[in-house]
Design a protein around this motif. Structure first.
Motif, PDB file in Angstrom:
ATOM      1  N   CYS A  38       0.823  -1.217   0.000  1.00 26.28           N
ATOM      2  CA  CYS A  38       0.000   0.000   0.000  1.00 26.28           C
ATOM      3  C   CYS A  38       0.856   1.265   0.000  1.00 26.28           C
ATOM      4  O   CYS A  38       0.339   2.376   0.219  1.00 26.28           O
ATOM      5  CB  CYS A  38      -0.951  -0.002   1.185  1.00 26.28           C
ATOM      6  N   GLN A  87       0.554   4.722   2.064  1.00 25.03           N
ATOM      7  CA  GLN A  87      -0.695   4.772   2.825  1.00 25.03           C
ATOM      8  C   GLN A  87      -0.492   4.299   4.266  1.00 25.03           C
ATOM      9  O   GLN A  87       0.585   3.864   4.650  1.00 25.03           O
ATOM     10  CB  GLN A  87      -1.758   3.903   2.134  1.00 25.03           C
ATOM     11  N   ASP A 132      -5.412   6.854   2.486  1.00 25.38           N
ATOM     12  CA  ASP A 132      -4.427   7.584   1.700  1.00 25.38           C
ATOM     13  C   ASP A 132      -3.925   8.789   2.486  1.00 25.38           C
ATOM     14  O   ASP A 132      -4.522   9.863   2.424  1.00 25.38           O
ATOM     15  CB  ASP A 132      -5.084   8.021   0.374  1.00 25.38           C
ATOM     16  N   ARG A 141     -10.539   8.625   2.606  1.00 27.16           N
ATOM     17  CA  ARG A 141      -9.934   8.094   1.377  1.00 27.16           C
ATOM     18  C   ARG A 141      -9.435   6.671   1.648  1.00 27.16           C
ATOM     19  O   ARG A 141      -8.272   6.428   1.915  1.00 27.16           O
ATOM     20  CB  ARG A 141      -8.793   9.006   0.914  1.00 27.16           C
ATOM     21  N   GLY A 150      -8.534   2.864   0.812  1.00 24.50           N
ATOM     22  CA  GLY A 150      -8.026   2.079  -0.311  1.00 24.50           C
ATOM     23  C   GLY A 150      -8.401   0.621  -0.148  1.00 24.50           C
ATOM     24  O   GLY A 150      -9.516   0.206  -0.471  1.00 24.50           O
ATOM     25  N   ASP A 188     -12.553  -4.229  -1.149  1.00 19.47           N
ATOM     26  CA  ASP A 188     -12.446  -2.981  -1.916  1.00 19.47           C
ATOM     27  C   ASP A 188     -12.589  -3.233  -3.410  1.00 19.47           C
ATOM     28  O   ASP A 188     -12.711  -2.304  -4.190  1.00 19.47           O
ATOM     29  CB  ASP A 188     -11.104  -2.296  -1.642  1.00 19.47           C
TER      30      ASP A 188
END
Ligand SMILES: [Zn+2]
Length: 397
Positions: free
Chosen positions: A55, A58, A368, A380, A382, A392
């Protein structure tokens, strides 16, 4: 259902929900739907054949826990009690849309505190069996409500016999908890927020019947003498508490009662204001609730009461609930805990959800940014893992 894979999720930062310092360049190892290990990438060895999900910059967090919501209600449509009086078909159609929005916002566990027709039993099963996307549910089924009380939709419980019978029916149907409507509420026309519906004896009956069946009691209460009656009777959570005084919160702290609070339904433009803006009696109560919200929350912080967050049907706005209390002075890390580990503890899921620890369900989200520096980045979302399964990748249709 797809079998949960062995997965390693990496990110720049991991806030594990235990309250300890965030882990930089962290990794969460998932196996069989549960968390196998959490730590620095340099210190965790990833078994061969593990799928790696990077990620990048993040932040990883536990899946959010909404400690107070209703599956079938959309506040912006107005007349929430009217929505609960409808038949099961329109309620289920709204619920499918709402629960999807909740999951997409990173909420992987939710407590549903009042539905009619036992639709929440069906929704809980459909989600658990992978037939419907949504947060894992704990459900109250039909709330215990006086005929002249807030939340009075289709099922009324007046007097000790009806209270006992309805609790027993709810438990027989599979209720996880018992919901009691004690004081008036904002979104109904007739009930003043400090008025209360049940006698101390009746509240004691609720607690005795629920606890004997190993079910916690969650109480809708804003303020006034009804709050203290419930605390003294030994209820488990006070929901809302929007008009409580410092002394009420202090009494809750003494007794070990949780506060589950929320602000979006009263403070967000898409909440009660959008749905019931044309009803003067509701808007008058909303005005007082809004004006007092900030100072009430200060009293929460100063009292030391254990508190957690919910959305009260503001589906997809758990991030907003967390951001709002940060705006009002909560430490960002502490506010995140109120929507993760403490929310899980408040609803009795503390050993399974709410933090990234070995053995717990693999509910992991990425956001994020760094929410400790910018709390709004919680909107936000993910990656979403629920019990180790990717959520997701659901289409938006
Ligand atoms: Zn509610």
């Amino acid at each position: 259902m797809v079998k949960p894979a062995r997965l390693a999720v990496k990110a720049q930062l991991v806030i594990d929900g235990t309250g300890r310092r965030p882990i930089e360049r962290g990794v969460v190892l998932v196996e069989g739907g549960r968390i196998a290990a959490v730590g620095r990438q340099a210190e965790i060895s990833i078994p061969e054949g593990t799928e790696v999900l990077d990620c990048g910059a993040q932040t990883l967090l536990p899946g959010l826990v909404d400690a107070h919501s209703h599956a079938s209600i959309i506040p912006g449509l107005g007349d929430q009690i009217g929505q609960l009086r409808q038949g099961p078909a329109p309620q289920l159609l709204r619920a499918v849309q709402n629960l999807r929005a909740d999951l997409r916002s990173g909420v992987t566990t939710m407590r549903v505190v009042g539905e009619e027709h036992f639709i929440d039993i069906e929704l809980r099963a459909a989600i658990a069996e992978g037939r419907l996307p949504g947060p894992r549910l704990l459900v109250a089924t039909r709330p215990i409500t006086a005929r002249n009380g807030h939340g009075a939709a289709l099922t009324f419980s007046d007097g000790e016999d009806e209270i006992r019978r309805h609790i027993r029916e709810n438990v027989a149907m599979g209720a996880d908890l018992i919901k009691l409507f004690m004081t008036g509420g904002t979104s109904s026309k007739g009930t003043a927020a400090r008025w209360y519906a049940y006698s101390p004896q009746e509240v004691q009956v609720v607690v005795e019947e629920a606890h004997r069946n190993n079910k916690p009691v969650a109480v809708h209460a804003h303020g006034g003498p009804g709050v203290r009656i419930c605390i003294d009777a030994g209820v488990d959570t006070i929901e809302h508490g929007k008009l409580c005084e410092f002394e009420d919160f202090a009494a809750m702290r003494e007794r070990g009662t949780w506060l589950v609070t929320n602000n979006a339904v009263s403070g967000h433009p898409d909440g009660i204001e959008k749905g019931d803006g044309g009803v003067p009696s509701i808007m008058a109560k909303l005005k007082e609730s809004r004006e007092r919200s900030r100072q009430t929350f200060q009293a929460v912080l100063e009292s030391g009461v254990r508190w957690a967050l919910g959305t009260d049907s503001m589906h997809g706005l758990m991030w907003w609930e967390i951001a709002k209390v940060v705006e009002w002075g909560a430490d960002p890390h502490d506010a995140i805990l109120a929507g993760t580990r403490r929310a899980a503890e408040a609803i009795g899921m503390g050993s399974e959800a709410g933090s990234l620890e070995p053995g717990k369900l693999a509910d992991v989200i990425s956001v994020d940014g760094n929410p400790l520096a910018d709390i709004a980045c919680l909107q936000r979302v993910g990656v979403i893992l629920q019990g180790g399964l990717r959520r997701d990748t659901l289409s938006d249709q």
